[in-house]
Design a protein around this motif. Structure first.
Motif, short mmCIF file in Angstrom:
data_model
loop_
_atom_site.label_atom_id
_atom_site.label_comp_id
_atom_site.label_asym_id
_atom_site.label_seq_id
_atom_site.Cartn_x
_atom_site.Cartn_y
_atom_site.Cartn_z
N ILE A 109 28.25 -1.11 8.56
CA ILE A 109 26.87 -1.34 8.95
C ILE A 109 26.10 -1.84 7.72
N ALA A 110 25.18 -2.71 7.99
CA ALA A 110 24.28 -3.21 6.95
C ALA A 110 22.88 -2.89 7.42
N SER A 111 22.12 -2.24 6.56
CA SER A 111 20.76 -1.89 6.94
C SER A 111 19.80 -2.26 5.82
N TYR A 112 18.63 -2.64 6.25
CA TYR A 112 17.56 -2.95 5.32
C TYR A 112 16.26 -2.59 6.01
N ALA A 113 15.50 -1.73 5.37
CA ALA A 113 14.24 -1.23 5.95
C ALA A 113 14.54 -0.67 7.33
N ASP A 114 13.99 -1.26 8.39
CA ASP A 114 14.21 -0.71 9.73
C ASP A 114 15.16 -1.55 10.57
N ASP A 115 16.00 -2.35 9.92
CA ASP A 115 16.99 -3.17 10.62
C ASP A 115 18.39 -2.60 10.40
N PHE A 168 14.97 9.95 7.63
CA PHE A 168 15.29 10.20 9.03
C PHE A 168 16.66 9.64 9.38
N PHE A 169 16.99 8.46 8.86
CA PHE A 169 18.25 7.81 9.20
C PHE A 169 19.40 8.19 8.28
N SER A 170 19.18 9.11 7.36
CA SER A 170 20.23 9.45 6.40
C SER A 170 21.46 10.08 7.05
N ASP A 171 21.31 10.66 8.23
CA ASP A 171 22.47 11.26 8.91
C ASP A 171 23.00 10.39 10.04
N SER A 229 0.83 -1.19 0.00
CA SER A 229 0.00 0.00 0.00
C SER A 229 0.87 1.25 0.00
N GLN A 230 0.25 2.38 -0.24
CA GLN A 230 0.98 3.64 -0.32
C GLN A 230 1.59 4.02 1.02
N GLU A 231 0.90 3.71 2.12
CA GLU A 231 1.44 4.07 3.44
C GLU A 231 2.76 3.35 3.70
N THR A 232 2.86 2.11 3.26
CA THR A 232 4.08 1.34 3.46
C THR A 232 5.24 1.98 2.70
N VAL A 233 5.02 2.37 1.49
CA VAL A 233 6.06 3.01 0.69
C VAL A 233 6.50 4.31 1.34
N LEU A 234 5.55 5.11 1.78
CA LEU A 234 5.88 6.38 2.42
C LEU A 234 6.60 6.17 3.74
N SER A 235 6.18 5.18 4.51
CA SER A 235 6.83 4.92 5.80
C SER A 235 8.30 4.59 5.61
N LEU A 236 8.61 3.72 4.66
CA LEU A 236 10.00 3.37 4.41
C LEU A 236 10.80 4.57 3.90
N SER A 237 10.18 5.38 3.08
CA SER A 237 10.86 6.58 2.57
C SER A 237 11.17 7.55 3.70
#
Length: 67
Positions: A28-34, A14-17, A1-9
């Motif tokens: 570090i290895a990250s995927y989605a919220d891990d 937020f985590f870009s810095d 759904s659209q909410e899922t795409v926006l949430s990950l974006s």
């Protein structure tokens, strides 16, 4: 759904810095919220201290970002 795409974006923005590891043996290895800290060294005690230093830097970042 659209909410899922926006949430990950929003999460990625937020985590870009997020503080990056300064020691060359740590990444570090990250995927989605891990987030996984990956490290290698021939001396276990040395790598444990290096990783702990990075975890403290992450703790400061999380605290300053109210997480």
């Amino acid at each position: 759904s659209q909410e899922t795409v926006l949430s990950l974006s929003f999460f990625n923005i937020f985590f870009s810095d997020l503080t990056i590891p300064l020691y060359p043996g740590i990444s570090i290895a990250s995927y989605a919220d891990d987030l996984t800290i990956v490290s290698h060294h021939s001396v276990v005690d040395k790598v444990a201290k290096i990783v702990q230093t990075y975890i403290r830097r992450l703790q400061v970042w999380f605290t300053s970002n109210r997480m």
